[in-house]
Design a protein around this motif. Structure first.
Motif, mmCIF file in Angstrom:
data_model
loop_
_atom_site.group_PDB
_atom_site.id
_atom_site.type_symbol
_atom_site.label_atom_id
_atom_site.label_comp_id
_atom_site.label_asym_id
_atom_site.label_seq_id
_atom_site.Cartn_x
_atom_site.Cartn_y
_atom_site.Cartn_z
ATOM 1 N N SER A 25 0.831 -1.213 0.000
ATOM 2 C CA SER A 25 0.000 0.000 0.000
ATOM 3 C C SER A 25 0.861 1.257 0.000
ATOM 4 O O SER A 25 0.543 2.238 -0.681
ATOM 5 N N ASN A 28 2.163 1.756 -3.448
ATOM 6 C CA ASN A 28 1.127 2.253 -4.361
ATOM 7 C C ASN A 28 0.766 3.708 -4.087
ATOM 8 O O ASN A 28 0.366 4.437 -5.008
ATOM 9 N N ARG A 29 0.928 4.155 -2.859
ATOM 10 C CA ARG A 29 0.705 5.578 -2.577
ATOM 11 C C ARG A 29 1.793 6.440 -3.212
ATOM 12 O O ARG A 29 1.524 7.545 -3.689
ATOM 13 N N LEU A 31 3.373 5.644 -5.942
ATOM 14 C CA LEU A 31 3.041 5.636 -7.366
ATOM 15 C C LEU A 31 1.864 6.563 -7.666
ATOM 16 O O LEU A 31 1.872 7.304 -8.659
ATOM 17 N N ALA A 32 0.856 6.526 -6.811
ATOM 18 C CA ALA A 32 -0.331 7.367 -7.022
ATOM 19 C C ALA A 32 0.020 8.846 -6.959
ATOM 20 O O ALA A 32 -0.558 9.664 -7.702
ATOM 21 N N PRO A 38 -1.051 1.477 -9.940
ATOM 22 C CA PRO A 38 -0.640 0.650 -8.791
ATOM 23 C C PRO A 38 -0.154 -0.720 -9.232
ATOM 24 O O PRO A 38 -0.461 -1.178 -10.337
ATOM 25 N N ALA A 59 9.382 -1.186 -9.118
ATOM 26 C CA ALA A 59 8.391 -0.273 -9.686
ATOM 27 C C ALA A 59 8.997 0.761 -10.629
ATOM 28 O O ALA A 59 8.386 1.134 -11.636
#
Length: 223
Positions: A25, A28-29, A31-32, A38, A59
């Motif tokens: 998570s 992914n934050r 990346l966001a 994600p 990533a």
């Protein structure tokens, strides 16, 4: 003659705690924040033992090396903000630790997780908070696969290295334990990626769930 077992030392992520969801998570934050798509949970489960570096490098690829400090700071900030949302003890860990205590065995945690995050996370899990000796990735000048953090924990327990076992799910755990002169136990239920070859890591034993360790503890004279 085999030295009597006196202590068991554990890795943290992928061995005592399933932290992959919260680490994923955090990734992914990051990346966001940059408008990037994600990554799936399977990525975190394969790479969580490699920490922020492993996740970010996967990533961002080559870009990671140019932005290492920036990306790692962003990851650690997001992770610290939601460090124990989905993280949980692996099934059987609480019972395992109680059984080891009842057997009179000392226990310590040796992780490559930064000290600040280790100490933020541990209090959420009383079974782990009861373990007084905790060595993190920045406790010393070196981290696993260097053996010194594991030897440091053994010394803090007042136990000779050859009277300790080290349990972990990553190749560097097995390397560190072997270099420290300890019997090594590979937690196969942890974060081992599909491209990794754990059979080549030369661990003394493999376990498929935490409570399998008790079967080994019951017989400490194997060769």
């Amino acid at each position: 003659m085999t030295t009597a077992l006196e202590a068991i030392l554990f890795d943290l992520d992928g061995t005592l705690l399933d932290t992959a969801a919260d680490m994923g998570s955090a990734l992914n934050r990051v990346l966001a924040d940059e408008g990037r798509a994600p990554l799936g949970r399977e990525v975190a489960e394969a790479l969580a033992s490699h920490g922020s570096r492993g996740l970010l490098e996967h990533a961002y690829g080559a870009e990671f090396h140019d932005r290492k400090a920036e990306l790692r700071a962003a990851f650690l900030r997001h992770y610290a903000d939601a460090i124990a949302v989905e993280t949980k003890l692996y099934p059987g860990v609480a019972e395992l630790l109680q059984a080891l205590k009842s057997a009179g065995l000392a226990v310590a945690i040796v992780t490559n997780k930064p000290h600040a995050l280790t100490e933020q996370l541990i209090p959420y899990y009383p079974e782990l908070a009861a373990i007084d000796i905790r060595v993190s990735g920045d406790t010393l000048a070196v981290a696993k696969p260097h053996p010194e953090p594991i030897l440091h924990a053994a010394k803090a327990l007042g136990v000779a290295a050859d009277a300790c076992w080290y349990v972990g799910d990553a190749e560097r755990d097995i390397m560190a334990g072997r270099a420290a002169g300890m019997r090594t136990i590979l937690a196969r239920y942890g974060y081992i990626g599909p491209s990794e070859t754990p059979e080549s890591w030369q661990a003394n034993h493999h376990i498929d769930q935490p409570l399998d360790l008790l079967k080994l503890v019951q017989n400490t004279t194997f060769s």
